[in-house]
Design a protein around this motif. Structure first.
Motif, short mmCIF file in Angstrom:
data_model
loop_
_atom_site.label_atom_id
_atom_site.label_comp_id
_atom_site.label_asym_id
_atom_site.label_seq_id
_atom_site.Cartn_x
_atom_site.Cartn_y
_atom_site.Cartn_z
N ALA A 258 0.83 -1.21 0.00
CA ALA A 258 0.00 0.00 0.00
C ALA A 258 0.87 1.25 0.00
O ALA A 258 0.59 2.23 -0.72
N ALA A 259 1.93 1.25 0.80
CA ALA A 259 2.82 2.42 0.87
C ALA A 259 3.53 2.65 -0.45
O ALA A 259 3.60 3.79 -0.94
N ARG A 260 4.08 1.59 -1.02
CA ARG A 260 4.82 1.74 -2.28
C ARG A 260 3.91 2.26 -3.38
O ARG A 260 4.30 3.13 -4.17
N GLN A 261 2.69 1.73 -3.43
CA GLN A 261 1.71 2.18 -4.42
C GLN A 261 1.43 3.67 -4.26
O GLN A 261 1.45 4.44 -5.23
N PHE A 262 1.13 4.07 -3.03
CA PHE A 262 0.80 5.48 -2.79
C PHE A 262 1.95 6.39 -3.15
O PHE A 262 1.76 7.43 -3.81
N LEU A 263 3.15 6.05 -2.72
CA LEU A 263 4.30 6.92 -2.98
C LEU A 263 4.56 7.08 -4.48
O LEU A 263 4.90 8.17 -4.95
N ALA A 298 8.19 2.92 10.04
CA ALA A 298 9.17 2.04 9.40
C ALA A 298 8.77 1.73 7.96
O ALA A 298 9.63 1.64 7.07
N VAL A 299 7.47 1.60 7.72
CA VAL A 299 6.98 1.33 6.37
C VAL A 299 7.22 2.53 5.48
O VAL A 299 7.65 2.40 4.33
N ALA A 300 6.95 3.74 5.99
CA ALA A 300 7.17 4.95 5.21
C ALA A 300 8.65 5.10 4.86
O ALA A 300 9.01 5.42 3.72
N GLN A 301 9.53 4.86 5.83
CA GLN A 301 10.97 5.00 5.58
C GLN A 301 11.44 3.99 4.55
O GLN A 301 12.23 4.32 3.65
N SER A 302 10.97 2.76 4.66
CA SER A 302 11.35 1.74 3.71
C SER A 302 10.84 2.06 2.30
O SER A 302 11.55 1.88 1.30
N GLY A 303 9.59 2.55 2.23
CA GLY A 303 9.02 2.91 0.94
C GLY A 303 9.79 4.02 0.27
O GLY A 303 10.04 3.98 -0.94
N LEU A 304 10.19 5.03 1.02
CA LEU A 304 10.99 6.12 0.46
C LEU A 304 12.36 5.62 -0.01
O LEU A 304 12.85 6.02 -1.07
N ALA A 305 12.96 4.73 0.76
CA ALA A 305 14.28 4.20 0.40
C ALA A 305 14.22 3.40 -0.90
O ALA A 305 15.21 3.33 -1.64
#
Length: 323
Positions: A258-263, A298-305
């Motif tokens: 979900a995070a990767r999709q949104f970003l 942690a999910v947001a940080q990983s998605g940004l990375a």
């Protein structure tokens, strides 16, 4: 008459230039078109869309036209059709798209054979006269599949990246359970929470070799070509996706996707934001910051990375900004 085999929901606003193609294709789906209930929702059209569709009442005896005096938006128009639908199965058709002959007969036969909650299909894109074939992200066809099993992995395209309501057919038990409805009022990105809900909560699905839906791209009236405030509906859309994931028993399993999709979608809109007005750009950035704040840290940080350096730089600048 008994229950229709299939309800076809057609939300239409100002589609006089295309609606005849869609309606004509519906006359070529079954040997007896009376097995279909066709619900054309005229969503506040200022042109002759409804009248042109009404001209097909003779060859399409199951045609019903629902008129809205003022536009309610794509998601609400589809919901209006769902609330009126009585068919054993349900499908959606956009008013500028059309079907190859016999497409719906093939789909209803296959969903009955497999006994699944919903059936998805590949599609053909028609862009300025050029047709290209586009596959659903699941390569296994004609077998019963677990919808939850096809949400991940986050780094590959999966079935929750295929949010096209018109690319398939659905058992009406999904509508009765509230799984087919869209978030009311959305004009864009309406398919995102819809497809997530299906894959999180439906019991079974399949993909079929029946690419008989022709999806017209590049129409100037399409909302994908417009840069007003309706483009910000993806923020509300992903607010609902995040709510669904957070409430799931396996939330940790699905948050990365979900995070990767949104970003990725946020970066897409930021890349187009110079075509938006200043106030829409401001609200886009504020909305992205608010949405990212809903993600586990942690999910947001990983998605940004995981973003490529260029997109990560753009998005990080927005997240650190206060305007």
């Amino acid at each position: 008459m008994g229950q229709p085999l299939l309800s076809v929901i057609v939300p239409a606003r100002d589609q006089a230039g295309f609606i005849a193609d869609s309606m004509t294709s519906l006359t070529r789906q079954f040997p007896d078109p009376a097995v279909m209930e066709i619900l054309l929702v005229d969503d506040g059209s200022a042109d002759a869309t409804a009248d042109l569709a009404g001209g097909f009442a003779a060859p399409l005896p199951g045609l019903r036209i629902l008129r809205n005096p003022a536009p309610r938006g794509l998601a609400s128009a589809r919901n209006q059709g769902l609330d009126a639908a009585t068919g054993r199965y349900i499908t959606f058709l956009d008013p500028d798209d059309w079907y190859a002959p016999g497409h719906l007969a093939t789909l209803t036969q296959e969903i009955r054979r497999l006994g699944v909650d919903f059936l998805r299909v590949d599609h053909i894109r028609h862009t300025e006269g050029v047709r290209t074939f586009h596959r659903a992200p699941q390569a296994r066809h004609g077998v019963v599949l677990d919808p939850r099993g096809d949400i991940q992995p986050s780094h590959l395209s999966t079935m929750v990246d295929y949010p096209f309501a018109w690319a398939g057919v659905f058992d009406r038990r999904l509508a009765d359970a509230g799984l087919l409805h869209f978030v009311d009022g959305l004009h864009t990105a309406e398919g995102r929470p819809w497809v997530w809900r299906l894959h999180l909560r439906a019991r079974s699905y399949a993909v079929d070799d029946a690419p008989g839906i022709i999806y017209r791209r590049g129409v100037t009236s399409s909302l994908s070509q417009i840069f007003d405030r309706r483009q910000l509906d993806f923020l509300r859309s992903y607010g609902e996706v995040f709510r669904l994931v957070a409430g799931d028993r396996e939330a940790g399993r699905f948050w990365p996707k979900a995070a990767r999709q949104f970003l990725a979608i946020a970066c897409h809109h930021l890349g187009r934001s110079d075509q938006m007005s200043r106030d829409v750009r401001r609200d886009l950035r504020a909305g992205i910051r608010a949405a990212v704040a809903q993600l586990p840290a942690a999910v947001a940080q990983s998605g940004l990375a995981d973003l490529d350096p260029k997109r990560r730089k753009v998005l990080t600048k927005v997240l650190r900004s206060k305007k």
